[in-house]
Write an enzyme that holds these catalytic residues in place. Structure first.
Site, mmCIF file in Angstrom:
data_model
loop_
_atom_site.group_PDB
_atom_site.id
_atom_site.type_symbol
_atom_site.label_atom_id
_atom_site.label_comp_id
_atom_site.label_asym_id
_atom_site.label_seq_id
_atom_site.Cartn_x
_atom_site.Cartn_y
_atom_site.Cartn_z
ATOM 1 N N CYS A 197 0.779 -1.000 0.045
ATOM 2 C CA CYS A 197 -0.092 0.053 -0.032
ATOM 3 C C CYS A 197 0.988 1.199 -0.020
ATOM 4 O O CYS A 197 0.432 2.393 -0.658
ATOM 5 C CB CYS A 197 -0.986 0.153 1.037
ATOM 6 S SG CYS A 197 -0.138 -0.197 2.857
ATOM 7 N N HIS A 218 -1.919 0.610 7.314
ATOM 8 C CA HIS A 218 -2.394 0.666 5.930
ATOM 9 C C HIS A 218 -1.766 2.304 5.412
ATOM 10 O O HIS A 218 -1.657 3.115 6.355
ATOM 11 C CB HIS A 218 -3.899 0.521 6.088
ATOM 12 C CG HIS A 218 -4.649 0.796 5.041
ATOM 13 N ND1 HIS A 218 -4.070 0.181 3.771
ATOM 14 C CD2 HIS A 218 -5.665 1.545 4.343
ATOM 15 C CE1 HIS A 218 -5.189 0.339 2.463
ATOM 16 N NE2 HIS A 218 -6.034 1.257 3.049
ATOM 17 N N ASP A 246 -8.282 5.808 -1.373
ATOM 18 C CA ASP A 246 -7.845 4.479 -0.805
ATOM 19 C C ASP A 246 -8.228 3.414 -1.963
ATOM 20 O O ASP A 246 -9.161 2.852 -2.124
ATOM 21 C CB ASP A 246 -8.712 4.218 0.492
ATOM 22 C CG ASP A 246 -8.298 2.881 1.244
ATOM 23 O OD1 ASP A 246 -7.322 2.189 0.707
ATOM 24 O OD2 ASP A 246 -8.790 2.550 2.402
#
Length: 228
Positions: A30, A86, A104
């Protein structure tokens, strides 16, 4: 980032929902996905050319277990998953009346979503969590992140040197100063690092390499502050 299991809202934004498949995404990477996302938002005209309206936000805690809802990697109907950390991008437009947006790549929500919608549905601050699951947010100004971040992906190898998750096809990201790996500096987040949200924190995030750390009750407050 890695995940483990834990035993459709739509809010109007200033940008129409986009096709997330047009953005690069490698599962479990990520931080690199958001690095490339910021670059593409800048070059495509969806953000300021220098990225000054973009912020990279690392979400984690001391225990490396943060629950987030509406995540595509989840196997549950509510989309909840337990990440070790994250990373998302928050866009804070300078225009008066513009709502902060969340980008996201791992979310099943509209892409992008308003920050208010993302907080209420993905972070769900009203959901009572044990202390070990409290979420903290390292907010880093994108122009600084794009110059300073580096990852040789060592965190995605096991003790035998084998990949835990298949790496991206492109080469590792190297910082402008030559650093080859500093991901741990960004995703190591503890409660003691939480800042007081105010003018000083707004200024600090624009020059500090690692930005500032806020808790989940301060996140929206930080992005709603008057930059002037």
């Amino acid at each position: 980032m890695a995940s483990s299991k834990l035993d459709s809202p739509s809010t109007a934004t200033n940008v129409p929902p986009l096709d997330v498949s047009h953005f690069h995404h490698t599962p479990s990477y990520c931080e690199e996905n958001v690095y490339l996302l910021c670059k593409k938002l800048c070059t495509s005209g969806l953000a300021d050319a220098d990225g000054s309206d973009l912020y990279v936000v690392f979400i984690s805690n001391e225990k490396k277990q943060v629950p987030l809802w509406h995540q595509k990697a989840s196997h549950r109907a509510d989309g909840v998953i337990l990440w070790d950390y994250h990373v998302i991008c928050v866009q804070r437009k300078k225009e008066s009346g513009s709502s902060p947006l969340v980008w996201d790549l791992d979310s099943s929500l509209p892409f992008p979503s308003s920050l208010a919608s993302y907080v209420s549905t993905t972070i769900q601050p009203s959901f009572q969590l044990f202390a070990d699951f409290q979420r903290f947010f390292r907010v880093v100004h994108a122009p600084i992140f794009l110059r300073s971040f580096a990852s040789d992906r060592r965190h995605m190898k096991d003790s035998l040197g084998k990949w835990i998750a298949k790496p991206p096809a492109y080469g590792p990201i190297v910082a402008e100063d030559g650093a080859v790996h500093n991901l741990n500096e960004y995703n190591e987040i503890i409660a003691a690092d939480v800042s007081t949200v105010g003018t000083d924190s707004l200024n600090a995030v624009c020059w500090q390499k690692l930005g500032i750390v806020v808790n989940e009750t301060q996140l929206e407050e930080f992005f709603s502050m008057d930059a002037s």
